[in-house]
Design a protein around this motif. Structure first.
Motif, PDB file in Angstrom:
ATOM      1  N   HIS A  34      13.677  -8.170  -1.630  1.00  0.00           N
ATOM      2  CA  HIS A  34      14.181  -7.764  -0.314  1.00  0.00           C
ATOM      3  C   HIS A  34      14.829  -6.384  -0.379  1.00  0.00           C
ATOM      4  O   HIS A  34      14.713  -5.585   0.564  1.00  0.00           O
ATOM      5  CB  HIS A  34      15.175  -8.800   0.213  1.00  0.00           C
ATOM      6  N   ARG A  35      15.500  -6.074  -1.497  1.00  0.00           N
ATOM      7  CA  ARG A  35      16.130  -4.757  -1.663  1.00  0.00           C
ATOM      8  C   ARG A  35      15.090  -3.644  -1.628  1.00  0.00           C
ATOM      9  O   ARG A  35      15.386  -2.525  -1.224  1.00  0.00           O
ATOM     10  CB  ARG A  35      16.876  -4.712  -2.997  1.00  0.00           C
ATOM     11  N   ARG A  36      13.868  -3.913  -2.069  1.00  0.00           N
ATOM     12  CA  ARG A  36      12.811  -2.891  -2.057  1.00  0.00           C
ATOM     13  C   ARG A  36      12.049  -2.874  -0.739  1.00  0.00           C
ATOM     14  O   ARG A  36      11.689  -1.813  -0.247  1.00  0.00           O
ATOM     15  CB  ARG A  36      11.815  -3.134  -3.191  1.00  0.00           C
ATOM     16  N   LEU A  37      11.767  -4.039  -0.177  1.00  0.00           N
ATOM     17  CA  LEU A  37      10.954  -4.082   1.039  1.00  0.00           C
ATOM     18  C   LEU A  37      11.757  -3.752   2.292  1.00  0.00           C
ATOM     19  O   LEU A  37      11.216  -3.182   3.238  1.00  0.00           O
ATOM     20  CB  LEU A  37      10.308  -5.467   1.196  1.00  0.00           C
ATOM     21  N   ASP A  44       9.509  -8.705   6.269  1.00  0.00           N
ATOM     22  CA  ASP A  44       8.716  -9.878   6.639  1.00  0.00           C
ATOM     23  C   ASP A  44       7.687 -10.250   5.561  1.00  0.00           C
ATOM     24  O   ASP A  44       7.144 -11.353   5.574  1.00  0.00           O
ATOM     25  CB  ASP A  44       8.014  -9.642   7.973  1.00  0.00           C
ATOM     26  N   GLU A  45       7.457  -9.370   4.605  1.00  0.00           N
ATOM     27  CA  GLU A  45       6.498  -9.632   3.536  1.00  0.00           C
ATOM     28  C   GLU A  45       7.169 -10.145   2.253  1.00  0.00           C
ATOM     29  O   GLU A  45       6.503 -10.382   1.250  1.00  0.00           O
ATOM     30  CB  GLU A  45       5.718  -8.350   3.224  1.00  0.00           C
ATOM     31  N   ALA A  46       8.489 -10.335   2.299  1.00  0.00           N
ATOM     32  CA  ALA A  46       9.254 -10.698   1.104  1.00  0.00           C
ATOM     33  C   ALA A  46       8.784 -12.017   0.497  1.00  0.00           C
ATOM     34  O   ALA A  46       8.645 -12.128  -0.726  1.00  0.00           O
ATOM     35  CB  ALA A  46      10.741 -10.746   1.410  1.00  0.00           C
ATOM     36  N   GLU A  47       8.545 -13.026   1.307  1.00  0.00           N
ATOM     37  CA  GLU A  47       8.136 -14.326   0.756  1.00  0.00           C
ATOM     38  C   GLU A  47       6.810 -14.228   0.007  1.00  0.00           C
ATOM     39  O   GLU A  47       6.639 -14.857  -1.038  1.00  0.00           O
ATOM     40  CB  GLU A  47       8.065 -15.374   1.863  1.00  0.00           C
ATOM     41  N   ASP A  48       5.881 -13.445   0.532  1.00  0.00           N
ATOM     42  CA  ASP A  48       4.599 -13.260  -0.153  1.00  0.00           C
ATOM     43  C   ASP A  48       4.797 -12.575  -1.508  1.00  0.00           C
ATOM     44  O   ASP A  48       4.168 -12.950  -2.497  1.00  0.00           O
ATOM     45  CB  ASP A  48       3.639 -12.422   0.697  1.00  0.00           C
ATOM     46  N   THR A  84      11.339  -6.270  -8.844  1.00  0.00           N
ATOM     47  CA  THR A  84      11.385  -4.916  -8.288  1.00  0.00           C
ATOM     48  C   THR A  84      10.060  -4.191  -8.490  1.00  0.00           C
ATOM     49  O   THR A  84       9.532  -3.577  -7.558  1.00  0.00           O
ATOM     50  CB  THR A  84      12.535  -4.115  -8.934  1.00  0.00           C
ATOM     51  N   THR A  85       9.505  -4.267  -9.694  1.00  0.00           N
ATOM     52  CA  THR A  85       8.229  -3.589  -9.931  1.00  0.00           C
ATOM     53  C   THR A  85       7.100  -4.236  -9.128  1.00  0.00           C
ATOM     54  O   THR A  85       6.214  -3.530  -8.650  1.00  0.00           O
ATOM     55  CB  THR A  85       7.862  -3.566 -11.434  1.00  0.00           C
ATOM     56  N   THR A  86       7.158  -5.540  -8.956  1.00  0.00           N
ATOM     57  CA  THR A  86       6.139  -6.210  -8.141  1.00  0.00           C
ATOM     58  C   THR A  86       6.239  -5.762  -6.693  1.00  0.00           C
ATOM     59  O   THR A  86       5.223  -5.515  -6.032  1.00  0.00           O
ATOM     60  CB  THR A  86       6.277  -7.743  -8.255  1.00  0.00           C
ATOM     61  N   ALA A  87       7.455  -5.645  -6.181  1.00  0.00           N
ATOM     62  CA  ALA A  87       7.649  -5.186  -4.800  1.00  0.00           C
ATOM     63  C   ALA A  87       7.173  -3.748  -4.627  1.00  0.00           C
ATOM     64  O   ALA A  87       6.520  -3.410  -3.636  1.00  0.00           O
ATOM     65  CB  ALA A  87       9.115  -5.312  -4.405  1.00  0.00           C
ATOM     66  N   ILE A  88       7.475  -2.900  -5.597  1.00  0.00           N
ATOM     67  CA  ILE A  88       7.024  -1.501  -5.529  1.00  0.00           C
ATOM     68  C   ILE A  88       5.500  -1.440  -5.575  1.00  0.00           C
ATOM     69  O   ILE A  88       4.875  -0.708  -4.798  1.00  0.00           O
ATOM     70  CB  ILE A  88       7.654  -0.674  -6.664  1.00  0.00           C
ATOM     71  N   ASN A  94      -0.223  -1.633  -0.371  1.00  0.00           N
ATOM     72  CA  ASN A  94      -0.345  -1.947   1.052  1.00  0.00           C
ATOM     73  C   ASN A  94       0.320  -0.905   1.931  1.00  0.00           C
ATOM     74  O   ASN A  94       0.969  -1.237   2.920  1.00  0.00           O
ATOM     75  CB  ASN A  94       0.274  -3.327   1.321  1.00  0.00           C
ATOM     76  N   ARG A  95       0.148   0.327   1.553  1.00  0.00           N
ATOM     77  CA  ARG A  95       0.753   1.392   2.354  1.00  0.00           C
ATOM     78  C   ARG A  95       0.199   1.348   3.763  1.00  0.00           C
ATOM     79  O   ARG A  95      -1.000   1.300   3.987  1.00  0.00           O
ATOM     80  CB  ARG A  95       0.442   2.752   1.753  1.00  0.00           C
ATOM     81  N   GLN A  96       1.129   1.373   4.691  1.00  0.00           N
ATOM     82  CA  GLN A  96       0.709   1.480   6.085  1.00  0.00           C
ATOM     83  C   GLN A  96       0.453   2.953   6.347  1.00  0.00           C
ATOM     84  O   GLN A  96       0.704   3.790   5.483  1.00  0.00           O
ATOM     85  CB  GLN A  96       1.805   0.945   6.999  1.00  0.00           C
TER      86      GLN A  96
END
Length: 177
Positions: A34-37, A44-48, A84-88, A94-96
């Protein structure tokens, strides 16, 4: 995280041990993700992404989790780095559509001023001068010229020591996967 879970049972495939591990680790993993997203407006993508972290941990007969070394870091630190690395990676994949920084709301760019995350650098990993440079640059928020002036050295020497210190830290905290 309270206490170290029974990693031997977990790595042996004990489902109950895995369930306990997930229950214990999910708060740490979710907070790091959540700190990264959050700042990217993608909470909203944190759970995934949290699910992706746990899949990553058990993939290949728990290869990544088997790489955890309690002598190098606490389990919560290890999980925070993996999350953290997974979130990054998720954000990169998935760059918008790219937005100019000027077009983003200030709330997405701000950081919690009360949040401070400390990394424990093992004794003797960095030289005394490297440690001094890191302290001036990160703890005292100086730029290279200010640190050089205080230390009585050239700013390029500060940048070089900073680079070498970061290289040592990356090598020390490197994770497979």
């Amino acid at each position: 995280m309270e206490g170290l879970p029974d990693l031997d049972a977990l790595l042996a495939g004990d489902k109950a041990a895995w369930d306990r591990f997930v229950a214990q680790a999910s708060r740490v993993v979710f907070a790091a993700v959540h700190r990264r997203l959050g700042p990217a407006g993608r909470s909203d993508e944190a759970e995934d992404v949290v699910q992706e972290v746990f899949v990553k941990l058990c993939r290949g007969d728990f290869k990544l989790l088997r790489g955890f070394d309690p002598a190098r870091a606490k389990l919560s630190t290890f999980l925070t780095v993996v999350a953290t690395t997974t979130a990054i990676d998720h954000l990169r994949r998935n760059r918008q559509a790219s937005h100019a920084v000027e077009d983003l709301p200030e709330s997405l760019l701000s950081q919690d001023p009360n949040y401070v995350e400390r990394v424990k650098i093992p004794e003797g990993l960095l030289s005394g001068r490297q440690q001094a440079v890191m302290t001036l640059l990160y703890d005292r928020d100086m730029d290279a010229a200010e640190a050089a002036n205080l230390l009585g050295i050239d700013p390029q020497t500060v940048r070089s020591m900073h680079h070498k210190a970061l290289t040592k830290l990356r090598a020390h905290f490197a994770l497979d996967g």
